[in-house]
Write a protein that holds these residues in place. Sequence first.
Motif, PDB file in Angstrom:
ATOM      1  N   ARG A 226       0.830  -1.172   0.000  1.00  0.00           N
ATOM      2  CA  ARG A 226       0.000   0.000   0.000  1.00  0.00           C
ATOM      3  C   ARG A 226       0.878   1.239   0.000  1.00  0.00           C
ATOM      4  N   PRO A 227       0.361   2.361  -0.545  1.00  0.00           N
ATOM      5  CA  PRO A 227       1.157   3.604  -0.551  1.00  0.00           C
ATOM      6  C   PRO A 227       1.340   4.133   0.859  1.00  0.00           C
ATOM      7  N   GLN A 228       2.506   4.670   1.132  1.00  0.00           N
ATOM      8  CA  GLN A 228       2.790   5.269   2.435  1.00  0.00           C
ATOM      9  C   GLN A 228       3.453   6.620   2.226  1.00  0.00           C
ATOM     10  N   PRO A 229       2.705   7.718   2.414  1.00  0.00           N
ATOM     11  CA  PRO A 229       3.309   9.050   2.312  1.00  0.00           C
ATOM     12  C   PRO A 229       4.097   9.396   3.573  1.00  0.00           C
ATOM     13  N   VAL A 230       5.197  10.077   3.381  1.00  0.00           N
ATOM     14  CA  VAL A 230       6.007  10.565   4.496  1.00  0.00           C
ATOM     15  C   VAL A 230       6.368  12.013   4.216  1.00  0.00           C
ATOM     16  N   GLU A 231       5.973  12.899   5.137  1.00  0.00           N
ATOM     17  CA  GLU A 231       6.221  14.328   4.977  1.00  0.00           C
ATOM     18  C   GLU A 231       7.531  14.737   5.634  1.00  0.00           C
ATOM     19  N   SER A 232       8.099  15.821   5.113  1.00  0.00           N
ATOM     20  CA  SER A 232       9.296  16.397   5.709  1.00  0.00           C
ATOM     21  C   SER A 232       9.354  17.875   5.355  1.00  0.00           C
ATOM     22  N   GLY A 233      10.220  18.592   6.063  1.00  0.00           N
ATOM     23  CA  GLY A 233      10.446  19.996   5.735  1.00  0.00           C
ATOM     24  C   GLY A 233       9.796  21.001   6.651  1.00  0.00           C
ATOM     25  N   GLY A 234       9.107  20.550   7.693  1.00  0.00           N
ATOM     26  CA  GLY A 234       8.457  21.477   8.598  1.00  0.00           C
ATOM     27  C   GLY A 234       9.450  22.304   9.398  1.00  0.00           C
ATOM     28  N   GLY A 235       8.938  23.377  10.020  1.00  0.00           N
ATOM     29  CA  GLY A 235       9.785  24.232  10.839  1.00  0.00           C
ATOM     30  C   GLY A 235       9.087  25.528  11.156  1.00  0.00           C
ATOM     31  N   SER A 236       9.862  26.506  11.569  1.00  0.00           N
ATOM     32  CA  SER A 236       9.343  27.831  11.912  1.00  0.00           C
ATOM     33  C   SER A 236       9.640  28.815  10.797  1.00  0.00           C
ATOM     34  N   VAL A 237       8.706  29.719  10.576  1.00  0.00           N
ATOM     35  CA  VAL A 237       8.843  30.687   9.493  1.00  0.00           C
ATOM     36  C   VAL A 237       8.553  32.079  10.036  1.00  0.00           C
ATOM     37  N   GLN A 238       9.317  33.040   9.608  1.00  0.00           N
ATOM     38  CA  GLN A 238       9.080  34.433  10.002  1.00  0.00           C
ATOM     39  C   GLN A 238       8.077  35.069   9.046  1.00  0.00           C
ATOM     40  N   ALA A 239       7.616  36.237   9.424  1.00  0.00           N
ATOM     41  CA  ALA A 239       6.638  36.948   8.609  1.00  0.00           C
ATOM     42  C   ALA A 239       7.142  37.144   7.194  1.00  0.00           C
ATOM     43  N   GLY A 240       6.300  36.783   6.238  1.00  0.00           N
ATOM     44  CA  GLY A 240       6.669  36.920   4.842  1.00  0.00           C
ATOM     45  C   GLY A 240       7.664  35.898   4.346  1.00  0.00           C
ATOM     46  N   GLY A 241       8.012  34.964   5.214  1.00  0.00           N
ATOM     47  CA  GLY A 241       9.032  33.992   4.858  1.00  0.00           C
ATOM     48  C   GLY A 241       8.506  32.861   4.003  1.00  0.00           C
ATOM     49  N   SER A 242       9.407  31.974   3.612  1.00  0.00           N
ATOM     50  CA  SER A 242       9.071  30.857   2.737  1.00  0.00           C
ATOM     51  C   SER A 242       9.548  29.541   3.338  1.00  0.00           C
ATOM     52  N   LEU A 243       8.884  28.485   2.930  1.00  0.00           N
ATOM     53  CA  LEU A 243       9.246  27.144   3.372  1.00  0.00           C
ATOM     54  C   LEU A 243       8.731  26.159   2.347  1.00  0.00           C
ATOM     55  N   THR A 244       9.477  25.079   2.130  1.00  0.00           N
ATOM     56  CA  THR A 244       9.044  24.044   1.190  1.00  0.00           C
ATOM     57  C   THR A 244       8.904  22.715   1.915  1.00  0.00           C
ATOM     58  N   LEU A 245       7.747  22.114   1.785  1.00  0.00           N
ATOM     59  CA  LEU A 245       7.478  20.801   2.354  1.00  0.00           C
ATOM     60  C   LEU A 245       7.580  19.747   1.256  1.00  0.00           C
ATOM     61  N   SER A 246       7.939  18.537   1.642  1.00  0.00           N
ATOM     62  CA  SER A 246       8.012  17.435   0.693  1.00  0.00           C
ATOM     63  C   SER A 246       7.223  16.252   1.208  1.00  0.00           C
ATOM     64  N   CYS A 247       6.648  15.518   0.274  1.00  0.00           N
ATOM     65  CA  CYS A 247       5.911  14.295   0.595  1.00  0.00           C
ATOM     66  C   CYS A 247       6.401  13.209  -0.347  1.00  0.00           C
ATOM     67  N   GLU A 248       7.065  12.218   0.222  1.00  0.00           N
ATOM     68  CA  GLU A 248       7.553  11.098  -0.568  1.00  0.00           C
ATOM     69  C   GLU A 248       6.652   9.899  -0.321  1.00  0.00           C
ATOM     70  N   VAL A 249       6.257   9.242  -1.391  1.00  0.00           N
ATOM     71  CA  VAL A 249       5.362   8.097  -1.286  1.00  0.00           C
ATOM     72  C   VAL A 249       6.129   6.820  -1.587  1.00  0.00           C
ATOM     73  N   SER A 250       6.095   5.895  -0.647  1.00  0.00           N
ATOM     74  CA  SER A 250       6.719   4.596  -0.850  1.00  0.00           C
ATOM     75  C   SER A 250       5.631   3.537  -0.991  1.00  0.00           C
ATOM     76  N   GLY A 251       6.064   2.331  -1.263  1.00  0.00           N
ATOM     77  CA  GLY A 251       5.102   1.253  -1.428  1.00  0.00           C
ATOM     78  C   GLY A 251       4.518   1.246  -2.821  1.00  0.00           C
ATOM     79  N   TYR A 252       3.402   0.584  -2.976  1.00  0.00           N
ATOM     80  CA  TYR A 252       2.747   0.483  -4.277  1.00  0.00           C
ATOM     81  C   TYR A 252       2.045   1.792  -4.625  1.00  0.00           C
ATOM     82  N   THR A 253       2.457   2.410  -5.727  1.00  0.00           N
ATOM     83  CA  THR A 253       1.901   3.702  -6.114  1.00  0.00           C
ATOM     84  C   THR A 253       1.144   3.653  -7.429  1.00  0.00           C
ATOM     85  N   GLY A 254       0.941   2.466  -7.969  1.00  0.00           N
ATOM     86  CA  GLY A 254       0.310   2.334  -9.277  1.00  0.00           C
ATOM     87  C   GLY A 254      -1.107   2.875  -9.350  1.00  0.00           C
ATOM     88  N   ALA A 255      -1.846   2.848  -8.248  1.00  0.00           N
ATOM     89  CA  ALA A 255      -3.229   3.304  -8.254  1.00  0.00           C
ATOM     90  C   ALA A 255      -3.383   4.756  -7.830  1.00  0.00           C
TER      91      ALA A 255
END
Length: 124
Positions: free
Chosen positions: A1-30
């Motif tokens: 089965r697909p298993q998403p795993v998130e990363s990239g969280g943290g603290s951001v200042q006003a007007g700041g930027s941040l990028t999150l990622s989600c990697e999916v392992s396992g069966y992803t065909g569907a």
Amino acid sequence: RPQPVESGGGSVQAGGSLTLSCEVSGYTGAIVYMAWFRGAPGKERVGVAAFRTGNGNTVYADTVKGRFTISQDRAKNTVSLQMNNRRSEDTGTYCCRAGSMWIQPLDPRNLGYWGQGTQVTGPS
């Protein structure tokens, strides 16, 4: 089965930027799409952005249009969420969902495979 795993969280200042990622392992065909949701204590989980893996279509919540961008790295089975010009109301736990039906992909009640989430704080 697909298993998403998130990363990239943290603290951001006003007007700041941040990028999150989600990697999916396992069966992803569907898997037809990947979507990001935000949850916070005392608030309902809300859909933020979704990416349809087959044709690249995207959907955004009105509150993030023009500030957030969702994209895919197909070779890495990863979907990223770039967040620019963040606001205090963007604070929360961001979860990734892998789904198999492109019907209202930002509806948190739809079935899919959820990750554990990553915390993003700020700006205050």
